[in-house]
Design a protein around this motif. Sequence first.
Motif, PDB file in Angstrom:
ATOM      1  N   PRO A  26      28.512  31.040  17.754  1.00 39.95           N
ATOM      2  CA  PRO A  26      29.075  29.719  18.084  1.00 39.95           C
ATOM      3  C   PRO A  26      28.921  29.420  19.576  1.00 39.95           C
ATOM      4  O   PRO A  26      29.057  30.309  20.418  1.00 39.95           O
ATOM      5  N   ARG A  28      29.920  28.277  23.167  1.00 41.08           N
ATOM      6  CA  ARG A  28      31.177  28.316  23.928  1.00 41.08           C
ATOM      7  C   ARG A  28      31.271  27.014  24.733  1.00 41.08           C
ATOM      8  O   ARG A  28      30.637  26.874  25.779  1.00 41.08           O
ATOM      9  N   GLU A  63      28.089  25.551  15.214  1.00 36.28           N
ATOM     10  CA  GLU A  63      29.502  25.861  15.358  1.00 36.28           C
ATOM     11  C   GLU A  63      29.808  26.068  16.830  1.00 36.28           C
ATOM     12  O   GLU A  63      28.930  26.435  17.622  1.00 36.28           O
ATOM     13  N   TYR A  64      31.081  25.832  17.197  1.00 38.52           N
ATOM     14  CA  TYR A  64      31.442  26.005  18.608  1.00 38.52           C
ATOM     15  C   TYR A  64      32.919  26.316  18.738  1.00 38.52           C
ATOM     16  O   TYR A  64      33.722  25.985  17.876  1.00 38.52           O
ATOM     17  N   THR A  65      33.236  26.991  19.831  1.00 43.55           N
ATOM     18  CA  THR A  65      34.628  27.175  20.249  1.00 43.55           C
ATOM     19  C   THR A  65      34.833  26.321  21.495  1.00 43.55           C
ATOM     20  O   THR A  65      33.884  25.984  22.195  1.00 43.55           O
ATOM     21  N   GLU A  67      37.441  25.259  25.027  1.00 47.13           N
ATOM     22  CA  GLU A  67      38.506  25.634  25.951  1.00 47.13           C
ATOM     23  C   GLU A  67      38.617  24.560  27.032  1.00 47.13           C
ATOM     24  O   GLU A  67      37.599  24.045  27.519  1.00 47.13           O
TER      25      GLU A  67
END
Length: 358
Positions: A26, A28, A63-65, A67
């Motif tokens: 994924p 970032r 897909e990714y996360t 923050e």
Amino acid sequence: MMKYWITIVCLWTGLLVHTMAGAQEPLRAAYYPTSPFVIETDEGLTGASVWLWDAICKDLSLEYTVEELPLDTLLRAIEAGNKDMFIVPLSITSERNKFIQFTVPFYVASSGILIHSAGNWQKFTAFLRSFFSLAFLQALAALFFVLLFFGFLLWLFERRRNPEHFEGGWRGVWSGVWWSAVTMSTVGYGDKVPKSSGGRIIGLIWMFIAITIISGFTASIASTLTVQNMGWNRKNIQDYKELPIASVNGSATEEWLRAHFFKDIRALPNLDACLQALDAGEVMAVAYDEPALKEIVRLDSASRYQLQESSYNLQLYAFGFSKMVSDTLVERISASLLEITESRDYQVVLSEYDLIQE
């Protein structure tokens, strides 16, 4: 038999390569809240650029996360490779292009100027403050002293030859001051008139001096009112070149202000901090991306702020990626971005967030 094993090995190798290619980690991602492009809600992130990025991820099965980071920290993380990309739209600049891979632009914007709204009562109180300033009171005191001086001189000449108008004692001195004030203002009541030669010479001198004094006094008042009015009617960004002005640290607008030699730039962590500085009177204005400033005005139910009609620093918004991310992937994302921004759905999203441009 050998052909059989060669076929098995080839099939297995192909399957392994395909599996490794499909099993991409994924991405970032990082962001910082910039309404109307990235908005934090209880349900998660929303906004124009969040919608666009999710549409790209759906199209390419990415897909990714994510923050949240301050803008300056976000840029350093991208440069160091600690983050792969940012969701917030970032302006393309030559300096950023050295360490960021940008997609094709998806929005064109400018920088703007946000100031406090000036109501009629606020203007009136500022007008009164200018009149009761120390300089104005000093000018009044000096004027009274001059009136007293010429009134006293006239009284010295007139007190014996003209006692019916300028009697002895403090009443006569007051009559002299009254005469000098009436003469200066050109009212000319005629109730106090010098009759002696010395008194008339003093009167003649005072008439010419009074013309100069009253002209200068009127010019000073007009200048004060003009400067006060200009303070409420600054329109161009150049009008703030010598004044304290806030902007988000690391933003393209802050870079532009420094490149154009603005004297007092307050680089603050985020837009909320800029607004707090404006509310506290620490800065005269907030300089930042115009779409974000428009959103503040739109949501400002108390009408505390207003956006000045001055645009500068044309910007191209794009998604950005670390140099460590595959060029091929960035190209695929750019191609998908182009298709989505040409769709009707994207225009609906822009309209929803009041981002349609004339």
